[in-house]
Design a protein around this motif. Structure first.
Motif, PDB file in Angstrom:
ATOM      1  N   ILE A 185      -2.867   0.098  -4.180  1.00 24.96           N
ATOM      2  CA  ILE A 185      -1.635   0.726  -3.702  1.00 24.96           C
ATOM      3  C   ILE A 185      -0.992   1.530  -4.822  1.00 24.96           C
ATOM      4  O   ILE A 185      -0.559   2.670  -4.624  1.00 24.96           O
ATOM      5  CB  ILE A 185      -0.665  -0.335  -3.132  1.00 24.96           C
ATOM      6  CG1 ILE A 185      -1.194  -0.854  -1.803  1.00 24.96           C
ATOM      7  CG2 ILE A 185       0.752   0.229  -2.975  1.00 24.96           C
ATOM      8  CD1 ILE A 185      -0.476  -2.076  -1.273  1.00 24.96           C
TER       9      ILE A 185
ATOM     10  N   GLY B 193      -0.268  -0.478   3.451  1.00 23.62           N
ATOM     11  CA  GLY B 193      -0.918  -0.473   2.148  1.00 23.62           C
ATOM     12  C   GLY B 193      -2.145   0.427   2.102  1.00 23.62           C
ATOM     13  O   GLY B 193      -2.454   1.145   3.059  1.00 23.62           O
TER      14      GLY B 193
ATOM     15  N   SER C  75      -5.924  -3.927   1.974  1.00 27.50           N
ATOM     16  CA  SER C  75      -4.819  -3.498   1.117  1.00 27.50           C
ATOM     17  C   SER C  75      -4.723  -4.405  -0.100  1.00 27.50           C
ATOM     18  O   SER C  75      -4.859  -5.623   0.003  1.00 27.50           O
ATOM     19  CB  SER C  75      -3.493  -3.538   1.884  1.00 27.50           C
ATOM     20  OG  SER C  75      -3.474  -2.586   2.919  1.00 27.50           O
TER      21      SER C  75
ATOM     22  N   LYS D 257      -5.273   4.557   4.009  1.00 28.95           N
ATOM     23  CA  LYS D 257      -4.049   3.835   4.379  1.00 28.95           C
ATOM     24  C   LYS D 257      -4.331   2.904   5.544  1.00 28.95           C
ATOM     25  O   LYS D 257      -5.058   3.262   6.481  1.00 28.95           O
ATOM     26  CB  LYS D 257      -2.942   4.831   4.735  1.00 28.95           C
ATOM     27  CG  LYS D 257      -1.605   4.184   5.057  1.00 28.95           C
ATOM     28  CD  LYS D 257      -0.470   5.214   5.079  1.00 28.95           C
ATOM     29  CE  LYS D 257      -0.618   6.201   6.205  1.00 28.95           C
ATOM     30  NZ  LYS D 257       0.592   7.067   6.338  1.00 28.95           N
ATOM     31  N   ASN D 258      -3.739   1.712   5.478  1.00 27.30           N
ATOM     32  CA  ASN D 258      -3.963   0.686   6.495  1.00 27.30           C
ATOM     33  C   ASN D 258      -2.748   0.492   7.398  1.00 27.30           C
ATOM     34  O   ASN D 258      -1.659   0.998   7.115  1.00 27.30           O
ATOM     35  CB  ASN D 258      -4.318  -0.643   5.815  1.00 27.30           C
ATOM     36  CG  ASN D 258      -5.666  -0.584   5.120  1.00 27.30           C
ATOM     37  OD1 ASN D 258      -6.620  -0.023   5.658  1.00 27.30           O
ATOM     38  ND2 ASN D 258      -5.748  -1.147   3.923  1.00 27.30           N
TER      39      ASN D 258
END
Length: 315
Positions: A180, A166, A175, A161-162
């Motif tokens: 996703i 995303g 992302s 996860k960023n």
């Protein structure tokens, strides 16, 4: 807004399945099992699955299985996660999962989980969150999720996860709407959506809609019909689909149809293919377009199929 050309799309898909020697068939030879999933699922959403010979399809699918337990993209090809999920999904469409040696297939998938919880796509070791989704979706459809360490699998996905909400293909990767979907879908199937910042991710996803109504996969990219699935399904799973203009998106998809010969392209007036035809029709299904069977946003199969497979094992 134009209408969905159901009969023409049906004829297009049936014709693609029968052609063996033209350019499109030759370049898809290595991923024919994926193509079968795209085409057959489209037919089912359109209510036209009866137009194919299911015995012929099932016989061919089973010939794509490797002795290791996984499936290749065509007969005689090496096994890979990508084609194994497509095989399971095609068999699920016809309610024929019982023809599988479930233990053998699920052991092949489980054997590709790495110590950190990630999954490799095949014996050569490429790691990608696509494969995390594929493993979790496949094993859920086979009712064999207990064969993997689900906690570790979820922890690895969360590590991808960023800061924009995303997910990427590996920790620290950019992302992307396709990744996703894979991460959100896997988290949805495992009951782990609490790890998603729904407002932050929902904002990133709704910004993928451009002036034409279409959706792109990353900032500053052109819209593409396939993101009508990747973005839309993710928004539905996190309950933020009302943040986009659904009517404009439906118009964009319908504008990408070949109204003479059938099929859907990535953008208006481009060449059609079975990949974009599937994702266009699937996107319209998510938009509740009249006359289409509803599709499950996590399993990428008609809701009626998922209910047959999953509901019997629910308390």
């Amino acid at each position: 807004m134009g209408e969905l050309q159901v009969e023409k799309h049906t004829k297009y898909i049936l014709a693609v399945e029968k052609r063996k020697d033209d350019f499109e068939s030759v370049v898809m030879e290595h991923l024919r099992l994926n193509g079968a999933y795209w085409g057959l699922t489209t037919l089912d959403i359109l209510g036209k699955l009866d137009a194919v010979d299911q015995d012929e399809v099932i016989s061919w699918v089973m010939q794509c299985q490797h002795e290791a337990g996984g499936f290749g993209g065509n007969i005689g090809h090496d096994p890979h996660m990508l084609y194994t999920l497509s095989a399971i999904q095609v068999l699920a469409l016809f309610d024929k999962l019982h023809v599988l040696d479930v233990d053998k297939v699920s052991s092949y998938i489980a054997g590709l989980q790495n110590e950190d919880g990630s999954f490799s796509g095949d014996m050569w070791g490429e790691v990608d969150t696509r494969f995390s989704y594929i493993a979790i979706c496949s094993l859920a459809l086979l009712r064999q999720l207990d064969k993997i360490d689900v906690g570790k699998a979820v922890k690895y996905i969360v590590s991808c996860k960023n800061v924009d909400g995303g997910f990427g293909c590996t920790p620290g990767a950019e992302s992307h709407a396709g990744q996703i979907f894979c991460c959100v879908g896997a988290l949805a199937i495992t009951g782990s959506l609490h790890h998603v910042d729904k407002d932050l991710l929902g904002w990133w996803l709704c910004e993928r809609q451009v002036k034409s109504g279409g959706l792109n996969g990353r900032p500053e990219k052109l819209p593409d019909v396939c993101y009508s699935w990747w973005v839309l399904s993710s928004l539905i799973m996190i309950d933020r689909v009302h943040w986009i203009d659904k009517e404009k998106l439906a118009k964009f998809i319908l504008d990408c149809q070949d109204t003479e010969k059938g099929g859907i392209s990535d953008r208006p007036d481009d060449a059609v293919d079975v990949f974009h035809t599937y994702f266009g029709v699937a996107g319209l299904s998510l938009l509740e377009y009249s006359g289409l069977k509803p599709i499950d946003p996590a399993y990428a199969l008609p809701v009626s199929v998922v209910n047959k497979v999953i509901l019997p094992c629910r308390p």
